[in-house]
Design an enzyme around this catalytic site. Sequence first.
Site, short mmCIF file in Angstrom:
data_model
loop_
_atom_site.label_atom_id
_atom_site.label_comp_id
_atom_site.label_asym_id
_atom_site.label_seq_id
_atom_site.Cartn_x
_atom_site.Cartn_y
_atom_site.Cartn_z
N THR A 75 -19.41 12.10 -0.96
CA THR A 75 -19.27 13.38 -1.67
C THR A 75 -17.83 13.69 -2.03
O THR A 75 -17.54 14.32 -3.03
CB THR A 75 -19.79 14.54 -0.80
OG1 THR A 75 -19.00 14.58 0.39
CG2 THR A 75 -21.24 14.33 -0.42
N ASP A 132 -5.69 -4.22 6.22
CA ASP A 132 -6.32 -4.14 7.53
C ASP A 132 -7.84 -4.09 7.48
O ASP A 132 -8.50 -4.55 8.37
CB ASP A 132 -5.76 -2.95 8.33
CG ASP A 132 -5.83 -1.65 7.54
OD1 ASP A 132 -6.39 -1.66 6.43
OD2 ASP A 132 -5.31 -0.64 8.02
N ASP A 146 0.85 -1.18 0.00
CA ASP A 146 0.00 0.00 0.00
C ASP A 146 0.89 1.23 0.00
O ASP A 146 1.88 1.27 0.72
CB ASP A 146 -0.89 0.00 1.24
CG ASP A 146 -2.06 -0.94 1.07
OD1 ASP A 146 -2.60 -0.98 -0.06
OD2 ASP A 146 -2.40 -1.64 2.02
#
Lengths: 493, 675
Positions: free
Chosen positions: B373, B511, B300
């Site tokens: 949003t 995770d 990541d």
Amino acid sequence: MLGPVERGFYRLAGIDPEAEMGWRRYALHMLAFQLATLLFTYAILRLQGVLPMNPRGLAGLGADGAMNTAISFTTNTNWQWYSGEAAISNLSQMLGLTIHNFLSGATGIAIAFALFRGFARRQASGIGNFWADMTRVTLYLLLPICVVYALYLIASGVPQTFVSSIDATTLEGAKQTLVMGPIASQEAIKMLGTNGGGFVNANSAHPFENPGALTNFVQMLSIFLIGVGLTNTFGRAVGKQRQGWAILSAMLVLFVAGTAVIYWQEAAGTPVLHNLGVAGGNMEGKEVRFGIAASSLFAAVTTAASCGAVNAMHDSFTALGGMIPLFNMQLGEVVIGGVGAGIYGFLLFAILAVFVAGLMVGRTPEYVGKKIESREVKFAVLAIAVLPLCILGFTALASVLPQGLAGPLNKGPHRFSEILYAFTSATANNGSAFGGITSGTPFYNGLLGAAMWLGRFFVIVPTLAIAGSLAAKKYTPESAGSFPTTGLLWSGC
Amino acid sequence: MTTNSIFSAELILPATGDAFKKLDPRQLVRNPILFTTAVVALLLTVLLAIGGESLSTPFQAQLIVWLWLTVLFGTFAEALAEGRGRAQAASLRATKSELQAKRLIGVGDAYEMLGAARLARGDVVLVETGDLIPGDGAVIEGVASVNEATITGESAPVIREAGGDRSAVTAGTRVISDRIKVRVTQEPGQGFLDRMIALVEGAERQKTPNEIALTILLVGLTVIFLIAVATIPGFASYAGGAVPVAILAALLITLIPTTIAALLSAIGIAGMDRLVRFNVLAKSGRAVEAAGDIDVLLLDKTGTITIGDRQAGAFHRLTGVGADTLATAVLLASLADETPEGRSIVALAQGKYAIRTSVLPADAEVIPFTAQTRISGVRTLGSLIQKGAVDAVLRAHRGVGQTPAAAELRRITDEIARAGQTPLAVARDGRLLGVIALKDVIKAGVRERFAELRRLGIRTVMITGDNPLTAAAIAAEAGVDDFLAEATPEDKLALIRKEQQGGRLVAMCGDGTNDAPALAQSDVGVAMNTGTQAAREAGNMVDLDSDPTKLIEIVGLGKQLLMTRGALTTFSVANDVAKYFAIIPAMFVALYPGLGVLNVMQLASPESAILSAIIFNALIIPCLVPLALRGVTYKPMGAGPLLARNLAIYGLGGLVAPFLGIKLIDLAVTGLHLA
């Protein structure tokens, strides 16, 4: 050109050459075929007395002798307890023995192909079709080369005739009977298929089998021809020719070293003779036409390659000079080796070597893209354990039992070497004899027969199991972290 | 605990006792080579007792003692490796036994007390300040800070709350503030704590695939040597002599791979133990081995390659917008943003752009960021200021996307993205003002780490939610081999499948609950301990420190485990050569005097030669125990140089060491008149 012939065979036998076989099926068909042809040859040898093409009027062989010979030729060993010219009729030679020279060679190559497929295929269940492999190897590889090769031998003076013998008057005026027959055709496949069973007892030391320096050279080349070629076939099959070259280099390192020792020892001669005032190398048991160099090289070639044809008596080599042929065979005939058998035997060792050394680079070991795991290790160990079991076990047996001790003609450590050589040669499917041993007894025929059978098929069946297990695996792409199986370190060790 | 405590007295004493307990045939038979050695030792002991041998009694007695010692050194090595985890297991077990649960019954907070062992899956328990959490589960109500030191050794408390990715709690950890309700997700006796106890104790240890293969090879070698030794009496009798059983036994034991067989399980246990010390729990030894085989690392971006938080680098204004206008709008929109990113924006506006405002006007209404949003902002002084993802802001106002301002905005954002930065668009009342450039800060040293991995043949793939332009720039700067931009959990899973289809092994860490499928699919899936219970269940390792960079070290530990096994096997097998030179001449020199030339070590007598070989064979085991427990030195380099290095050390070393060792022991044996 031979395509219609091939298809004709399949139609005749009702075989679908495209039908893939799993390793168990492949092994089963292979074993059934071996057994059938073994019994066929056994029958011919037993019955040769009443069968045609027996101009010398030879009687049928005894049960133990016929079985030993049938096994010997089925297993590509061509151990000969008899003198060909004195015991085997032309029909037996041509039909009973020569077919095995083709079929046992083809079997070895077929097994090698099955193993190559194991390495090359990905997540596959089959390892090829035994019958298609046998047909194609015989038809496209062995037969065409043999036709040309036999013609060359005939041109060089090797007899190819149904005349059984001619009488000659020697310079001293004595009458000598020269045994003849269809020698050239058998000679070609004897070398090409690393069979080694001679038409006559003297084998390639005899001028009818091996007329001169050039045929001697060509014979040595033809012993190595297919075995060497298969290393390249392997490289191509797994898509990396370098892998094939690496194997060949490793084989050649051992071969050159062995040959050098033999020549060094033979050329140096024996201290015993030197003390008697005889200078020079060891010429005992060597054909004067070939001399020390060509005999040393031939001995190295024939024992490296599981051929077993000889142009000199290995029994008469110096102590260390005779040790190398033994060593070559005890390695399991993996230095070039028998056709097919050499490369699959080598790959068994490669699997174990990769397994131990491969761990040292911190990955699950892999060889040409296939992970080597417990199944492969198990079968490779199983196949390799046959060597010490038969060689050491049977030698120990023969060296304590009275029947065993009765065979060899010598005494002391040399007699021991003769026994050891016989069982080594049989187990490794070489077929060359140290000589000096009368092996045509029921004891030796039986025990050597068992050694040949175990040494052949107790290696082949685990090899096919490995092929099956490998074929089912995924391909693991090579990376900088993969164990390198090309290059100096690998070939040199 | 540090590694130099391997030989502390408190470990050695119990291990010595256990070494004798492990002589129990039922246990010993798990190690076929040691078992063979024990059988041979027993046979010789019986032969000595009934006086069936032609050798002198002291000589026989010494052989027997050394044979038994060989077996004991082997069991000792295993006991020592296990002992290291035992203390830890004992304290965990104590924690477990004192766990009490407050199981909720009916409605409200009514509960009953019961022993944690009686909790079933699906029960809901109440955990209050000071309580230990009785079972693994997920928080379903409340927020609490939890001290997880029992498990992680780290005493700083962590926050656990209902919902989201921080809901998992572990049995044995202590709630230090507030109260939570936890739904138990473990079966009784199969929780994290149980697993950890079993793991550090090595009790549940199954042989790993690679260990099984190696054992097969070792057994095969043993059988081959057994055949060879069994034929020797025949050869000796041919030569008119006999070899005493004790001598044959000595030859057999020195030739079979006792050294590696004695150390094999210790190596495996120590390998797992190293991982535990590294605060990583592997659920199986198979996973540790797989770590050594990894071809592709999925990392990541955030937290692994870049430091977690992006920093505001610059504000870019559109034509016609004043610098102060933009900076003020940005500041107002970010004052309520407590994320590190938001704070860095505020700092930039107040510092570089010298905007003095530091509190929001009284009428300000903060619009928080939501994943839907992807915009946050503030409504104050009659206007609406928004900041957020560029496409989200453009979409928020009808028609804005087609204006020249939007075109300019896109041009700027593309430039920013190409530079590896993340653009945030800013608008006031639907008018585009400009762009905030957030830049990722790449961790120090990661570039070198990736180059190191490349040398090992491992490809690194950066996983990021960024757009492809930004991702490419960061990937290039960090030196990863590939990247997956705008990655969804499905993309991750697809990538893993694709790599595996090509025969490559993939490792990743994750995770969140949405990482669970990818964690389960990957060959090595490291779940962060802070993650959800689903992620921890799906992975085959759990990192207690929740540090994603550890994936790289885990690969190293896996490799080190395999290398240690390979190196000691090579050493053990290479040892045989010297033993041939010691024992074969000793055995046959009476029958074939010529074989005396093989006595290259010039050992004093046949007896001393045999004794020296057997003593060397036994003593080499304890000598190699530290290496087996610590693992061979692991240096990240390509397979070629690595092989050359290890072959030189363990192959060549294994060849030479016994020649020296046996010669020295022979001098000692002769000097002490032992033979």
